[in-house]
Scaffold this motif. Structure first.
Motif, short mmCIF file in Angstrom:
data_model
loop_
_atom_site.label_atom_id
_atom_site.label_comp_id
_atom_site.label_asym_id
_atom_site.label_seq_id
_atom_site.Cartn_x
_atom_site.Cartn_y
_atom_site.Cartn_z
N LEU A 157 0.81 -1.22 0.00
CA LEU A 157 0.00 0.00 0.00
C LEU A 157 0.84 1.27 0.00
O LEU A 157 0.31 2.36 0.20
CB LEU A 157 -0.94 0.00 1.23
N HIS A 158 2.14 1.13 -0.26
CA HIS A 158 3.03 2.30 -0.22
C HIS A 158 2.59 3.39 -1.19
O HIS A 158 2.69 4.59 -0.88
CB HIS A 158 4.46 1.88 -0.53
N GLY A 159 2.10 3.01 -2.34
CA GLY A 159 1.72 3.99 -3.35
C GLY A 159 0.49 4.80 -3.01
O GLY A 159 0.17 5.78 -3.71
N LEU A 160 -0.20 4.45 -1.94
CA LEU A 160 -1.43 5.16 -1.57
C LEU A 160 -1.16 6.40 -0.72
O LEU A 160 -2.09 7.19 -0.48
CB LEU A 160 -2.37 4.22 -0.81
N VAL A 161 0.07 6.58 -0.25
CA VAL A 161 0.38 7.74 0.59
C VAL A 161 1.56 8.49 0.00
O VAL A 161 2.36 7.94 -0.77
CB VAL A 161 0.72 7.30 2.04
#
Length: 228
Positions: free
Chosen positions: A133-137
């Motif tokens: 989920l790194h790309g969500l923040v």
């Protein structure tokens, strides 16, 4: 002494699964990770399994067996202070499940572990690893979460140390809590204050089919994260 069935198989599997995954997580981050070639990846995958275990525990705390339910071991502050006072005097009341102090410690541990597992899903080392989920923040949020992830890891070490100390204290007072988490049964020197009125095995232990449903719900996100 009275032997009473307290912890069902799902609870015992959760507990020892938690011990393994948390131990592996700390080992791969606090040491060189040998013999693992890529300890960061092992750390992440242990975190995914940990997240599944925690999801199971939160659900089982609502619909599970009697002594696993939060409603069965969360007490008002007055009860916690009374238990602490009687414990210091050497005459604590008997509880089959978690006592008032142990119950609040369970919730604090679960909250800390849940934050650790969830925050790890947004982290990256900017070289070899990026969590699913790194790309969500944005970068700033990811860095803040990384700092909190590190601080909470140190808090977890203190909580785990407190948990182990409590096990020693209760063992000195005659309660074999570790043995009970293997066998599911506790030996009680008296009538427990947290037993359901008229409660027999059917009432204390939840349906295995319900356990299966909850396990499936908990496993699905782990499979997704593992293959993301």
């Amino acid at each position: 002494m009275r032997r009473l069935k307290v912890w069902d198989i799902p609870m015992r599997l959760f507990h020892w699964g938690l011990v393994v995954t948390v131990g592996l997580s700390f080992y791969t981050m606090k040491t060189d990770g040998a013999p693992f070639i890529f300890p960061v990846d092992i750390h992440a995958r242990a975190g995914y399994v940990l997240l599944g275990l925690l999801l199971f525990r939160w659900l089982w705390g609502v619909v599970g067996s009697y002594h696993a339910r939060f409603s069965g071991f969360l007490y008002p502050p007055a009860s916690m202070f009374d238990y602490a006072r009687r414990l210091l005097r050497g005459r604590p009341p008997v509880f089959a499940g978690h006592n008032p102090l142990g119950g609040i410690m369970v919730v604090v541990l679960l909250l800390s572990l849940t934050f650790q597992a969830v925050s790890g899903l947004f982290l990256t080392d900017d070289i070899f690893f990026s969590a699913p989920l790194h790309g969500l923040v944005d970068r700033s949020t990811a860095r803040s979460l990384a700092g909190l992830h590190h601080l909470n890891a140190n808090l977890l070490l203190l909580l785990i140390a407190g948990h182990l100390l409590a096990l020693v204290v209760h063992r000195l007072k005659g309660e074999r809590l570790v043995k009970a988490m293997f066998t599911g049964r506790k030996e009680l020197a008296g009538e427990p204050e947290d037993e359901p009125i008229g409660g027999g095995p059917v009432r204390r232990i939840a349906s295995p089919w319900l356990a299966l449903v909850v396990i499936v719900i908990a496993v699905l996100p782990v499979l997704w994260l593992w293959n993301a």
